[in-house]
Design an enzyme around this catalytic site. Sequence first.
Site, PDB file in Angstrom:
ATOM      1  CE  LYS A 185      12.964  17.143 -25.885  1.00 16.60           C
ATOM      2  NZ  LYS A 185      14.190  16.876 -25.156  1.00 16.60           N
TER       3      LYS A 185
HETATM    4  C1  LIG Z   1      15.293  17.407 -24.278  1.00 22.15           C
HETATM    5  C2  LIG Z   1      16.733  17.456 -24.661  1.00 22.15           C
HETATM    6  C3  LIG Z   1      17.759  16.917 -23.860  1.00 22.15           C
HETATM    7  C4  LIG Z   1      17.593  16.479 -22.439  1.00 22.15           C
HETATM    8  O1  LIG Z   1      16.551  15.743 -22.132  1.00 22.15           O
HETATM    9  P1  LIG Z   1      15.818  15.720 -20.702  1.00 22.15           P
HETATM   10  O2  LIG Z   1      15.090  14.426 -20.811  1.00 22.15           O
HETATM   11  O3  LIG Z   1      14.941  16.905 -20.638  1.00 22.15           O
HETATM   12  O4  LIG Z   1      16.860  15.700 -19.652  1.00 22.15           O
HETATM   13  C5  LIG Z   1      19.047  16.893 -24.352  1.00 22.15           C
HETATM   14  N1  LIG Z   1      19.346  17.412 -25.550  1.00 22.15           N
HETATM   15  C6  LIG Z   1      18.415  17.974 -26.333  1.00 22.15           C
HETATM   16  C7  LIG Z   1      18.829  18.513 -27.661  1.00 22.15           C
HETATM   17  C8  LIG Z   1      17.086  18.033 -25.906  1.00 22.15           C
HETATM   18  O5  LIG Z   1      16.172  18.618 -26.683  1.00 22.15           O
END
Ligand SMILES: *Cc1c(COP(=O)(O)O)cnc(C)c1O
Length: 368
Positions: free
Chosen positions: A183
């Site tokens: 991210k």
């Molecule tokens: C990455 C993501 C999540 C969840 O995040 P994690 O930290 O991987 O549990 C939720 N919603 C969206 C749209 C994402 O891209």
Amino acid sequence: MDRISVAQPVLNGNERKYVLDCLDTNWISSVGKYIGAFEETFATFCGVKHAIATNNGTTALHLALVALDLQPGDEVIIPTVTYIATANAVRYCGATPVLVDVQADTMNIDPAEIERKITAKTKGIIPVHLYGHPAEMEAINGIARKHGLWVVEDAAEAHGAEVSGRKVGSMGTCATFSFFGNKIVTTGEGGMVTTNDDALAQKLRLFRGQGMDLARRYWFPVVGYNYRMTNIQAAIGLAQMETIEKSLADRALLASWYAEALAELADQIILPKGSAWIKQVHWMYNIFLREGDAARRDAVMRNLDQVGIETRPVFYPMHILPPYKEDNVYPVADLWAARGINLPTHQALTKQDVERVAASLKKALLEA
Ligand SMILES: *Cc1c(COP(=O)(O)O)cnc(C)c1O
């Protein structure tokens, strides 16, 4: 030639220093100065009163829904094109995710399709700012107000994006973020819930910490969860926030390199285009093939993989995945998600890398 990955973390600020500080001072668990510092920094960045850190983005979503008292039998409106965590969090509460088609240019929930999916059981809407492009929050909030629904922004992919000058994370009843390794801001694994609602913030803290009364240690008035972030995660997060403006600028520059390098392929692929009322951030730079189906898209991706370029398909819509399968058609998602490719998008990429991706893509399109 070196392999180009679709995403990778960049840890070139104070991450190492702050993590070593956690180790040197023994504060390695979910108590310590970095947690509060990261939460405060993040709240200020988003322009909200409260930020509550969690151990990942999925638990941030689940925690938000628990604090909003989502119950079995309730319904929540979500876009069919999203990462599966959005739908899963609703299901964890025993509630039903109700799917809505998306807009072709952004893959974001189509506000015009939301109202016809609202029933007496609908409790809220979760718009997702997919790939860093904000959803149409004004229209969505308007619908929510009219029907008495809450709105949880899933901002996992859009740290720093704005709508009419307001940051994502500040426009819903609350919002959730992810800090997974790919991210825009990472803590390895991690998440955050942001809100301006004081009472909701208290509930989020209560349920995050196993339900322990915030004023009375080891007294548990409710069944909560252990969704706490560690001081080590927060140490990395704080360092990441110190460099976020540079990360966003580097990613914007990368997007401009792609736009330039891919312009000559405009008759074969659709490139992302911005809108004046939003500030998009670039979690993933997406292209869409003008012709063909998922098989052709997959062939293009395989071809790129063979020359050392990792890509990803745009998310499979929820309505074709086994846990959420439906016979309904979602025409925009069905057509365009199948033609979408995420190109490598991270701060360590150079202009030469982008030119190599563009040249390889040109060749792959000819062969597919
Ligand atoms: C990455 C993501 C999540 C969840 O995040 P994690 O930290 O991987 O549990 C939720 N919603 C969206 C749209 C994402 O891209």
